[in-house]
Scaffold this active site. Sequence first.
Site, PDB file in Angstrom:
ATOM      1  N   ALA A  65      -0.436  -8.014  -8.545  1.00 10.71           N
ATOM      2  CA  ALA A  65       0.757  -7.692  -9.322  1.00 10.71           C
ATOM      3  C   ALA A  65       1.817  -7.219  -8.337  1.00 10.71           C
ATOM      4  O   ALA A  65       1.494  -6.772  -7.227  1.00 10.71           O
ATOM      5  CB  ALA A  65       0.440  -6.611 -10.338  1.00 10.71           C
ATOM      6  N   GLY A 110      -4.432  -8.353  -9.023  1.00 15.16           N
ATOM      7  CA  GLY A 110      -4.130  -9.227 -10.156  1.00 15.16           C
ATOM      8  C   GLY A 110      -4.421 -10.697  -9.858  1.00 15.16           C
ATOM      9  O   GLY A 110      -4.656 -11.478 -10.774  1.00 15.16           O
ATOM     10  N   GLU A 113      -8.059 -11.093 -10.414  1.00 11.99           N
ATOM     11  CA  GLU A 113      -8.232 -11.015 -11.876  1.00 11.99           C
ATOM     12  C   GLU A 113      -7.809 -12.327 -12.548  1.00 11.99           C
ATOM     13  O   GLU A 113      -8.431 -12.779 -13.503  1.00 11.99           O
ATOM     14  CB  GLU A 113      -7.431  -9.825 -12.428  1.00 11.99           C
ATOM     15  CG  GLU A 113      -8.001  -8.493 -11.962  1.00 11.99           C
ATOM     16  CD  GLU A 113      -7.106  -7.305 -12.262  1.00 11.99           C
ATOM     17  OE1 GLU A 113      -5.910  -7.351 -11.935  1.00 11.99           O
ATOM     18  OE2 GLU A 113      -7.612  -6.311 -12.816  1.00 11.99           O
ATOM     19  N   GLU A 133      -6.847  -2.141  -5.563  1.00 15.18           N
ATOM     20  CA  GLU A 133      -5.956  -1.228  -6.303  1.00 15.18           C
ATOM     21  C   GLU A 133      -6.138   0.245  -5.975  1.00 15.18           C
ATOM     22  O   GLU A 133      -5.161   0.996  -5.935  1.00 15.18           O
ATOM     23  CB  GLU A 133      -6.145  -1.429  -7.826  1.00 15.18           C
ATOM     24  CG  GLU A 133      -5.489  -2.684  -8.366  1.00 15.18           C
ATOM     25  CD  GLU A 133      -6.401  -3.898  -8.362  1.00 15.18           C
ATOM     26  OE1 GLU A 133      -7.408  -3.894  -7.614  1.00 15.18           O
ATOM     27  OE2 GLU A 133      -6.118  -4.854  -9.099  1.00 15.18           O
TER      28      GLU A 133
HETATM   29  C1  HXC Z   1       4.807  -7.356  -3.974  1.00 17.45           C
HETATM   30  C2  HXC Z   1       4.011  -8.434  -2.128  1.00 17.45           C
HETATM   31  C3  HXC Z   1       2.678  -8.291  -2.590  1.00 17.45           C
HETATM   32  C4  HXC Z   1       2.465  -7.654  -3.848  1.00 17.45           C
HETATM   33  C5  HXC Z   1       2.637  -9.308  -0.691  1.00 17.45           C
HETATM   34  N1  HXC Z   1       3.923  -9.063  -0.955  1.00 17.45           N
HETATM   35  N2  HXC Z   1       1.851  -8.847  -1.671  1.00 17.45           N
HETATM   36  N3  HXC Z   1       5.054  -7.959  -2.819  1.00 17.45           N
HETATM   37  N4  HXC Z   1       3.556  -7.196  -4.490  1.00 17.45           N
HETATM   38  N5  HXC Z   1       1.268  -7.508  -4.377  1.00 17.45           N
HETATM   39  C6  HXC Z   1       5.094  -9.399  -0.133  1.00 17.45           C
HETATM   40  C7  HXC Z   1       5.218  -8.493   1.086  1.00 17.45           C
HETATM   41  O1  HXC Z   1       5.849  -7.287   0.743  1.00 17.45           O
HETATM   42  C8  HXC Z   1       6.072  -9.353   2.007  1.00 17.45           C
HETATM   43  O2  HXC Z   1       7.397  -9.284   1.619  1.00 17.45           O
HETATM   44  C9  HXC Z   1       5.567 -10.772   1.693  1.00 17.45           C
HETATM   45  O3  HXC Z   1       4.957 -10.704   0.420  1.00 17.45           O
HETATM   46  C10 HXC Z   1       4.539 -11.260   2.703  1.00 17.45           C
HETATM   47  O4  HXC Z   1       3.493 -10.301   2.766  1.00 17.45           O
HETATM   48  P1  HXC Z   1       2.990  -9.630   4.139  1.00 17.45           P
HETATM   49  O5  HXC Z   1       2.350  -8.353   3.784  1.00 17.45           O
HETATM   50  O6  HXC Z   1       4.091  -9.596   5.140  1.00 17.45           O
HETATM   51  O7  HXC Z   1       1.893 -10.700   4.593  1.00 17.45           O
HETATM   52  P2  HXC Z   1       0.589 -10.452   5.492  1.00 17.45           P
HETATM   53  O8  HXC Z   1       0.919  -9.536   6.640  1.00 17.45           O
HETATM   54  O9  HXC Z   1       0.068 -11.811   5.778  1.00 17.45           O
HETATM   55  O10 HXC Z   1      -0.414  -9.675   4.555  1.00 17.45           O
HETATM   56  C11 HXC Z   1      -0.970 -10.319   3.426  1.00 17.45           C
HETATM   57  C12 HXC Z   1      -1.653  -9.271   2.497  1.00 17.45           C
HETATM   58  C13 HXC Z   1      -0.644  -8.154   2.167  1.00 17.45           C
HETATM   59  C14 HXC Z   1      -2.881  -8.693   3.206  1.00 17.45           C
HETATM   60  C15 HXC Z   1      -2.100 -10.017   1.234  1.00 17.45           C
HETATM   61  O11 HXC Z   1       0.590  -8.740   1.728  1.00 17.45           O
HETATM   62  C16 HXC Z   1      -1.109  -7.219   1.086  1.00 17.45           C
HETATM   63  O12 HXC Z   1      -1.948  -6.355   1.332  1.00 17.45           O
HETATM   64  N6  HXC Z   1      -0.553  -7.350  -0.121  1.00 17.45           N
HETATM   65  C17 HXC Z   1      -0.837  -6.476  -1.230  1.00 17.45           C
HETATM   66  C18 HXC Z   1      -2.214  -6.763  -1.794  1.00 17.45           C
HETATM   67  C19 HXC Z   1      -2.549  -5.798  -2.948  1.00 17.45           C
HETATM   68  O13 HXC Z   1      -2.648  -4.578  -2.720  1.00 17.45           O
HETATM   69  N7  HXC Z   1      -2.703  -6.337  -4.164  1.00 17.45           N
HETATM   70  C20 HXC Z   1      -2.996  -5.552  -5.337  1.00 17.45           C
HETATM   71  C21 HXC Z   1      -1.712  -5.167  -6.016  1.00 17.45           C
HETATM   72  S1  HXC Z   1      -2.009  -4.118  -7.401  1.00 17.45           S
HETATM   73  P3  HXC Z   1       8.601  -9.090   2.684  1.00 17.45           P
HETATM   74  O14 HXC Z   1       9.820  -8.982   1.819  1.00 17.45           O
HETATM   75  O15 HXC Z   1       8.277  -7.871   3.485  1.00 17.45           O
HETATM   76  O16 HXC Z   1       8.535 -10.357   3.494  1.00 17.45           O
HETATM   77  C22 HXC Z   1      -2.477  -5.151  -8.638  1.00 17.45           C
HETATM   78  C23 HXC Z   1      -2.724  -4.503  -9.956  1.00 17.45           C
HETATM   79  C24 HXC Z   1      -2.961  -5.495 -11.052  1.00 17.45           C
HETATM   80  O17 HXC Z   1      -2.619  -6.307  -8.466  1.00 17.45           O
HETATM   81  C25 HXC Z   1      -2.874  -4.846 -12.422  1.00 17.45           C
HETATM   82  C26 HXC Z   1      -1.519  -4.451 -12.867  1.00 17.45           C
HETATM   83  C27 HXC Z   1      -1.476  -3.949 -14.286  1.00 17.45           C
END
Ligand code: HXC
Length: 258
Positions: A65, A110, A113, A133
């Site tokens: 998400a 997400g 999921e 998360e």
């Molecule tokens: C918003 C995101 C994002 C996310 C990546 N991006 N994941 N933006 N939400 N979940 C964006 C980054 O900010 C970045 O933007 C661009 O995408 C590229 O990502 P990088 O981090 O630069 O890439 P990389 O170094 O290759 O790392 C990949 C990654 C990392 C390991 C997947 O992006 C990451 O850890 N993402 C978050 C993963 C996460 O925690 N997911 C769970 C979210 S909570 P810019 O603008 O800087 O280029 C969830 C809850 C669900 O899902 C339920 C809700 C009700």
Amino acid sequence: MEFKYLTLSKDGNVGILTINRPEALNALNRSVLQELDAALDELANDKDVYVIVLTGEGKAFVAGADIAEMKDMTPEEAKEFAETGSRVFRKLETIDKPVIAAVNGYALGGGCELAMACDIIIAGEQAKFGQPEVGLGITPGFGGTQRLPRIVGTKIAKEMIFTGGTITAQEAQRIGLVNKIVPPNTSLQTAIEMAKTIASKGQVAVRNSKRAIDQGIETDIDEGVKVENQLFAKCFESVDQKEGMTAFIEKRKPNFKN
Ligand code: HXC
């Protein structure tokens, strides 16, 4: 309908739905969820689509998400966001056609999921799965605490969710989360091939099989067998059953009408 974050295409009787927000690793914000909701209605109503393939553009399936959008949410807004996503994922899970996820890269939070709400998961060798998360101070919110233990068991689900660790495609296959691993960047092609195989069968039978599995697994074995008996009998109302069996007897390929 025109989409900003999705592309919808067809290959024969296969509908291909691509989440297309690669600049944010296909992160799910409210707009993406709204578009997914509408695209699923479109696919559900399209009589020429027998099987759906869901994938993500670029190096991620879906990295979760949208964290930037969630950061300043109030508890009420967070609840609404979780409920919206959960409703859309349930629509995906219960759609009356098989759905195959082609996971080319990150399927996190997400994204994991979303893949779990699909019937089958094909992963590229480089794919990564996880529920990170707790590292953000939240629980999974689009059904992760519910679907993951149903798929892999409570022990492994708890380890994945409590540690927030990421697992490889190989590990995901070992624990039963992934059906098949394929060489890098071939998950979409493999998913489409599998979808075409499914599309070549009797679709009443395929749809009834999906219903029998999904309804039966949520109940006890006696109820589940009853559900199967009813759906089995219902196949005999279809032209496909007559054609499938006649073709076998006549030693020819069936020509299913659906
Ligand atoms: C918003 C995101 C994002 C996310 C990546 N991006 N994941 N933006 N939400 N979940 C964006 C980054 O900010 C970045 O933007 C661009 O995408 C590229 O990502 P990088 O981090 O630069 O890439 P990389 O170094 O290759 O790392 C990949 C990654 C990392 C390991 C997947 O992006 C990451 O850890 N993402 C978050 C993963 C996460 O925690 N997911 C769970 C979210 S909570 P810019 O603008 O800087 O280029 C969830 C809850 C669900 O899902 C339920 C809700 C009700």
